[in-house]
Design a protein around this motif. Structure first.
Motif, PDB file in Angstrom:
ATOM      1  N   ALA A  17       0.835  -1.210   0.000  1.00 36.80           N
ATOM      2  CA  ALA A  17       0.000   0.000   0.000  1.00 36.80           C
ATOM      3  C   ALA A  17       0.868   1.257   0.000  1.00 36.80           C
ATOM      4  O   ALA A  17       0.567   2.234  -0.714  1.00 36.80           O
ATOM      5  CB  ALA A  17      -0.933   0.000   1.208  1.00 36.80           C
ATOM      6  N   LEU A  18       1.938   1.251   0.773  1.00 34.32           N
ATOM      7  CA  LEU A  18       2.816   2.420   0.802  1.00 34.32           C
ATOM      8  C   LEU A  18       3.565   2.577  -0.518  1.00 34.32           C
ATOM      9  O   LEU A  18       3.842   3.694  -0.948  1.00 34.32           O
ATOM     10  CB  LEU A  18       3.784   2.314   1.979  1.00 34.32           C
ATOM     11  CG  LEU A  18       3.115   2.460   3.347  1.00 34.32           C
ATOM     12  CD1 LEU A  18       4.090   2.142   4.461  1.00 34.32           C
ATOM     13  CD2 LEU A  18       2.548   3.852   3.525  1.00 34.32           C
ATOM     14  N   ARG A  19       3.864   1.477  -1.181  1.00 33.93           N
ATOM     15  CA  ARG A  19       4.497   1.539  -2.506  1.00 33.93           C
ATOM     16  C   ARG A  19       3.541   2.184  -3.514  1.00 33.93           C
ATOM     17  O   ARG A  19       3.950   2.992  -4.344  1.00 33.93           O
ATOM     18  CB  ARG A  19       4.896   0.142  -2.965  1.00 33.93           C
ATOM     19  CG  ARG A  19       5.747   0.129  -4.218  1.00 33.93           C
ATOM     20  CD  ARG A  19       6.177  -1.276  -4.598  1.00 33.93           C
ATOM     21  NE  ARG A  19       6.863  -1.951  -3.505  1.00 33.93           N
ATOM     22  CZ  ARG A  19       6.398  -3.045  -2.889  1.00 33.93           C
ATOM     23  NH1 ARG A  19       5.270  -3.601  -3.258  1.00 33.93           N
ATOM     24  NH2 ARG A  19       7.075  -3.594  -1.900  1.00 33.93           N
ATOM     25  N   ARG A  20       2.259   1.844  -3.424  1.00 39.05           N
ATOM     26  CA  ARG A  20       1.272   2.462  -4.314  1.00 39.05           C
ATOM     27  C   ARG A  20       1.153   3.959  -4.035  1.00 39.05           C
ATOM     28  O   ARG A  20       1.033   4.764  -4.963  1.00 39.05           O
ATOM     29  CB  ARG A  20      -0.080   1.771  -4.169  1.00 39.05           C
ATOM     30  CG  ARG A  20      -0.104   0.383  -4.790  1.00 39.05           C
ATOM     31  CD  ARG A  20      -1.516  -0.201  -4.840  1.00 39.05           C
ATOM     32  NE  ARG A  20      -2.118  -0.349  -3.523  1.00 39.05           N
ATOM     33  CZ  ARG A  20      -2.014  -1.434  -2.758  1.00 39.05           C
ATOM     34  NH1 ARG A  20      -1.307  -2.473  -3.191  1.00 39.05           N
ATOM     35  NH2 ARG A  20      -2.611  -1.491  -1.594  1.00 39.05           N
ATOM     36  N   LEU A  24       1.978   7.092  -6.707  1.00 35.42           N
ATOM     37  CA  LEU A  24       1.113   8.223  -7.033  1.00 35.42           C
ATOM     38  C   LEU A  24       1.877   9.543  -6.995  1.00 35.42           C
ATOM     39  O   LEU A  24       1.581  10.456  -7.761  1.00 35.42           O
ATOM     40  CB  LEU A  24      -0.072   8.286  -6.065  1.00 35.42           C
ATOM     41  CG  LEU A  24      -1.094   7.164  -6.201  1.00 35.42           C
ATOM     42  CD1 LEU A  24      -2.127   7.249  -5.090  1.00 35.42           C
ATOM     43  CD2 LEU A  24      -1.754   7.210  -7.566  1.00 35.42           C
ATOM     44  N   ILE A  25       2.865   9.635  -6.150  1.00 26.85           N
ATOM     45  CA  ILE A  25       3.653  10.864  -6.040  1.00 26.85           C
ATOM     46  C   ILE A  25       4.778  10.895  -7.069  1.00 26.85           C
ATOM     47  O   ILE A  25       4.977  11.892  -7.760  1.00 26.85           O
ATOM     48  CB  ILE A  25       4.233  11.004  -4.618  1.00 26.85           C
ATOM     49  CG1 ILE A  25       3.092  11.117  -3.607  1.00 26.85           C
ATOM     50  CG2 ILE A  25       5.163  12.213  -4.521  1.00 26.85           C
ATOM     51  CD1 ILE A  25       3.510  10.971  -2.175  1.00 26.85           C
ATOM     52  N   ALA A  67       9.268  10.403  -0.895  1.00 25.77           N
ATOM     53  CA  ALA A  67       8.837  10.574  -2.290  1.00 25.77           C
ATOM     54  C   ALA A  67       9.005  12.022  -2.735  1.00 25.77           C
ATOM     55  O   ALA A  67       9.461  12.285  -3.853  1.00 25.77           O
ATOM     56  CB  ALA A  67       7.389  10.124  -2.449  1.00 25.77           C
ATOM     57  N   LEU A  68       8.644  12.953  -1.883  1.00 23.26           N
ATOM     58  CA  LEU A  68       8.802  14.368  -2.235  1.00 23.26           C
ATOM     59  C   LEU A  68      10.276  14.730  -2.381  1.00 23.26           C
ATOM     60  O   LEU A  68      10.649  15.486  -3.289  1.00 23.26           O
ATOM     61  CB  LEU A  68       8.118  15.246  -1.190  1.00 23.26           C
ATOM     62  CG  LEU A  68       6.595  15.117  -1.132  1.00 23.26           C
ATOM     63  CD1 LEU A  68       6.031  15.919   0.036  1.00 23.26           C
ATOM     64  CD2 LEU A  68       5.953  15.529  -2.446  1.00 23.26           C
ATOM     65  N   GLY A  69      11.112  14.192  -1.525  1.00 24.74           N
ATOM     66  CA  GLY A  69      12.549  14.405  -1.654  1.00 24.74           C
ATOM     67  C   GLY A  69      13.092  13.789  -2.934  1.00 24.74           C
ATOM     68  O   GLY A  69      13.951  14.372  -3.603  1.00 24.74           O
TER      69      GLY A  69
END
Length: 82
Positions: A17-20, A24-25, A67-69
């Motif tokens: 779930a965290l990979r999904r 998305l990001i 992900a943002l980084g």
């Protein structure tokens, strides 16, 4: 050893779930896999200090921040006509 077992169980249950979420990001499955792995590495370091009731939210926050980084580090320049 209990710490490793708990972490492994959490990883097995929540990593997909965290990979999904990371996908998305990031918009790339390979990047999302890297981001998820980095997030779980950070999560492992602070594992003993995380309260069980906040574990899910904390894990999601760590992966989103990674992900943002990743986006900042892998920013692509788009050439335009102007």
């Amino acid at each position: 050893m209990r710490r490793d077992q708990q972490f492994s169980e959490f990883f097995g249950a929540r990593a997909p779930a965290l990979r999904r979420t990371a996908y998305l990001i990031v918009g790339d499955w390979h990047g999302a896999e890297d981001v998820t792995q980095l997030g779980f590495a950070r999560l492992y370091v602070v594992w003993p200090r995380i309260r069980p009731e906040t574990l899910e939210a904390y894990a999601r926050k760590v992966v989103v921040n990674e992900a943002l980084g990743w986006l900042r580090r892998h920013r692509r320049d788009h050439v335009t006509d102007a």
